[in-house]
Design a protein around this motif. Structure first.
Motif, mmCIF file in Angstrom:
data_model
loop_
_atom_site.group_PDB
_atom_site.id
_atom_site.type_symbol
_atom_site.label_atom_id
_atom_site.label_comp_id
_atom_site.label_asym_id
_atom_site.label_seq_id
_atom_site.Cartn_x
_atom_site.Cartn_y
_atom_site.Cartn_z
ATOM 1 N N LEU A 92 0.821 -1.214 0.000
ATOM 2 C CA LEU A 92 0.000 0.000 0.000
ATOM 3 C C LEU A 92 0.849 1.257 0.000
ATOM 4 O O LEU A 92 0.404 2.307 -0.466
ATOM 5 N N ALA A 93 2.056 1.170 0.551
ATOM 6 C CA ALA A 93 2.969 2.319 0.578
ATOM 7 C C ALA A 93 4.385 1.803 0.681
ATOM 8 O O ALA A 93 4.648 0.794 1.346
ATOM 9 N N ILE A 94 5.318 2.477 0.012
ATOM 10 C CA ILE A 94 6.722 2.107 0.039
ATOM 11 C C ILE A 94 7.534 3.375 0.279
ATOM 12 O O ILE A 94 7.434 4.330 -0.499
ATOM 13 N N ARG A 95 8.314 3.406 1.345
ATOM 14 C CA ARG A 95 9.160 4.558 1.668
ATOM 15 C C ARG A 95 10.567 4.066 1.985
ATOM 16 O O ARG A 95 10.764 2.936 2.426
ATOM 17 N N SER A 96 11.531 4.932 1.769
ATOM 18 C CA SER A 96 12.919 4.622 2.110
ATOM 19 C C SER A 96 13.459 5.733 2.987
ATOM 20 O O SER A 96 13.360 6.918 2.637
ATOM 21 N N LEU A 97 14.010 5.362 4.128
ATOM 22 C CA LEU A 97 14.595 6.314 5.070
ATOM 23 C C LEU A 97 16.104 6.099 5.071
ATOM 24 O O LEU A 97 16.597 5.043 5.489
ATOM 25 N N VAL A 98 16.838 7.073 4.564
ATOM 26 C CA VAL A 98 18.287 6.952 4.458
ATOM 27 C C VAL A 98 18.914 7.075 5.844
ATOM 28 O O VAL A 98 18.563 7.969 6.632
ATOM 29 N N LEU A 99 19.834 6.147 6.148
ATOM 30 C CA LEU A 99 20.509 6.160 7.447
ATOM 31 C C LEU A 99 21.610 7.204 7.473
ATOM 32 O O LEU A 99 22.258 7.464 6.446
ATOM 33 N N PRO A 100 21.897 7.813 8.618
ATOM 34 C CA PRO A 100 21.138 7.647 9.868
ATOM 35 C C PRO A 100 19.841 8.452 9.858
ATOM 36 O O PRO A 100 19.753 9.489 9.212
ATOM 37 N N VAL A 101 18.839 7.970 10.590
ATOM 38 C CA VAL A 101 17.525 8.606 10.649
ATOM 39 C C VAL A 101 17.436 9.440 11.912
ATOM 40 O O VAL A 101 17.685 8.942 13.021
ATOM 41 N N ASP A 102 17.125 10.712 11.746
ATOM 42 C CA ASP A 102 16.918 11.594 12.891
ATOM 43 C C ASP A 102 15.442 11.572 13.258
ATOM 44 O O ASP A 102 14.580 11.886 12.438
ATOM 45 N N GLY A 103 15.123 11.178 14.483
ATOM 46 C CA GLY A 103 13.726 11.190 14.900
ATOM 47 C C GLY A 103 13.287 9.840 15.417
ATOM 48 O O GLY A 103 14.071 8.889 15.550
ATOM 49 N N ASP A 104 11.995 9.765 15.679
ATOM 50 C CA ASP A 104 11.387 8.589 16.280
ATOM 51 C C ASP A 104 10.894 7.657 15.184
ATOM 52 O O ASP A 104 10.173 8.069 14.273
ATOM 53 N N TRP A 105 11.286 6.366 15.247
ATOM 54 C CA TRP A 105 10.821 5.400 14.253
ATOM 55 C C TRP A 105 9.303 5.256 14.298
ATOM 56 O O TRP A 105 8.645 5.102 13.274
ATOM 57 N N ARG A 106 8.747 5.289 15.510
ATOM 58 C CA ARG A 106 7.301 5.144 15.637
ATOM 59 C C ARG A 106 6.581 6.302 14.952
ATOM 60 O O ARG A 106 5.543 6.125 14.315
ATOM 61 N N ALA A 107 7.152 7.501 15.048
ATOM 62 C CA ALA A 107 6.530 8.667 14.397
ATOM 63 C C ALA A 107 6.587 8.536 12.875
ATOM 64 O O ALA A 107 5.632 8.895 12.170
ATOM 65 N N GLU A 108 7.718 8.013 12.360
ATOM 66 C CA GLU A 108 7.817 7.814 10.918
ATOM 67 C C GLU A 108 6.769 6.826 10.427
ATOM 68 O O GLU A 108 6.113 7.037 9.392
#
Length: 463
Positions: free
Chosen positions: A198-214
């Motif tokens: 349903l959705a595909i996103r890519s978060l480039v490391l390192p990730v600033d912030g809360d994983w749960r919020a993303e």
């Protein structure tokens, strides 16, 4: 489904060529080769890329495998679209109409592909993958230079996600479940229901912030887009030992299940399985296909050169004999034509004379017949003062009428006459103080356009 199980499925297909999946990781080049009979072999070579692909080329026969590679999902924009249910050709047209609105870069710098994911409620779910052409060309060019031309370029995260589904390693239900695939460079988030992304996103490391919020932002965007559903389970997938700490952190923060080691297929094996079972995405730019067609054409021409030369010698000899035979036949025909030429000229002259006599005997368009027709149509208020007849051309009529209306009526009657192809008023005038209306009319005979020059015995010319 175990690795050996889907190897068995390939064996049943009995294809003439196997599949070789080539995966570019940050540290090495990984490849898995699966032969048509089902045997598989995994190899790897450390970077740099040029040396790695040459090492792979020494261990692989390109003519025995169809090569598939992938670009990282962090370099690809994946959009899930819902379109009206239609066949593949109509879906392609609908995607092409919308692609300009989806491209994040100019069209000449991008390459895209799409795949139908399934149909529900008279709508077809489609994933559209858009990548920068230079990112794709970089990997394709490296393999091409080593003589390993890839047939398919897909997206690594989607291939791993589908391989996990085939292994039944991911939960499958109607909720919005999440799979987070951790690589050395990025974390790829796939939200899915049942087996449909349903959705595909890519978060480039390192990730600033809360994983749960993303994750929450992704689920909220799905709900805003009309794909409402209850949040499901979270599965974190770790692909390498180097990313184990990051994967463990993500799983702990999201309360998800961590998959690692033997539970996760390698990206190269996932690529093989994806294409062997009919994955639809292919980001290979068209210019590479064109180059290969041209190379195959040159190769086929070279291989056929010797055979063509031998065949040309045989054909030349046959043509020489055929030419001699044709020349002899041509001389025979020319002699026959020369014998018949005097009779042909006499017949042609007789035909010309008969046509001329026929026209002279035809009284339908004679001066008397034309005069009779124009006189019959002459109203009481109109009087003819001039009649000039040019055979097979036209008749010029001059006259006077008591009123202009009577003159126009007469012109209208002439226009209905079947002898005339066109009736044209040359002039029509009435004195300012009143009096008779004088007019002149040209009537073109219907024979004017079709008449050829009359051939007479003194002027024997045939057209």
């Amino acid at each position: 489904m175990k690795f050996d199980a889907w190897i068995g499925r390939w064996t049943s297909l009995r294809k003439s060529r196997g599949w070789a999946g080539v995966f570019f990781s940050p540290a090495e080049l990984q490849a898995v080769m699966v032969a048509p009979a089902g045997e598989s072999r995994a190899v790897s070579a450390p970077l740099p890329v040029e040396a790695a692909v040459q090492s792979l080329r020494q261990q692989m026969a390109p003519d025995q495998f169809q090569i598939v590679t992938a670009v990282g999902a962090e370099d690809v924009l994946c959009q899930i679209q819902r379109l009206p249910t239609a066949n593949d050709a109509e879906l392609r047209q609908m995607v092409e109409l919308q692609i300009d609105n989806l491209l994040p870069v100019p069209a000449e710098e991008a390459v895209y592909s799409f795949e139908s994911l399934g149909t529900a409620d008279n709508q077809t779910w489609v994933v559209v993958a858009i990548a920068r052409k230079d990112a794709v060309n970089q990997r394709v060019a490296a393999l091409e230079a080593a003589g390993l031309p890839p047939a398919i370029v897909t997206v690594d995260a989607l291939a791993v996600f589908r391989a996990l589904l085939r292994r039944e390693a991911l939960p499958v239900d109607d909720r919005h479940n999440s799979a987070l695939i951790v690589t050395p460079t990025a974390v790829h988030l796939v939200v899915y229901a049942r087996t449909t992304p349903l959705a595909i996103r890519s978060l480039v490391l390192p990730v600033d912030g809360d994983w749960r919020a993303e994750l929450q932002r992704t689920l909220l965007s799905l709900a805003a887009g009309g794909a409402a559903g209850a949040p499901g389970r979270v599965t974190v997938v770790n692909l390498t030992a180097a990313t184990q700490p990051v994967a463990a952190t993500v799983a702990a923060e999201l309360g998800g299940t961590l998959l690692a080691d033997g539970a996760v297929p390698t990206p190269a094996a996932s690529l093989c399985q994806e294409c062997a079972e009919g994955g639809g995405l292919n980001l290979l730019p068209d210019e590479w296909r064109q180059r290969r067609r041209q190379a195959r054409l040159r190769r086929d021409l070279w291989r056929g050169g010797i055979a063509a030369a031998a065949a040309a010698a045989v054909v030349t000899a046959a043509l020489g004999l055929s030419l001699l035979w044709r020349q002899w036949q041509l001389r025979d025909v020319q002699a026959a034509v020369a014998r018949l030429q005097p009779e042909y000229r006499r017949a042609r002259d007789m035909h010309s004379e008969m046509v001329a006599m026929q026209r002279q005997l035809d009284t339908k368009y004679s001066a008397l017949e034309v005069l009779r027709e124009v006189s019959l149509r002459l109203p009481d208020a109109v009087k003819l003062t001039g009649f000039v007849f040019k055979k097979d051309q036209k008749v010029t009529l001059r006259g006077q009428a008591q009123t202009a209306g009577a003159a126009l009526e007469y012109v209208g009657q002439l226009d209905k006459c079947e002898l005339f192809g066109e009736v044209k008023t040359v002039s029509m005038s009435t004195p300012p103080g009143g009096g008779l209306t004088k007019f002149e009319v040209d009537c073109r005979l219907k024979t004017a356009a079709a008449v050829a020059p009359v051939v007479t015995p003194g002027n024997r010319k045939w057209r």
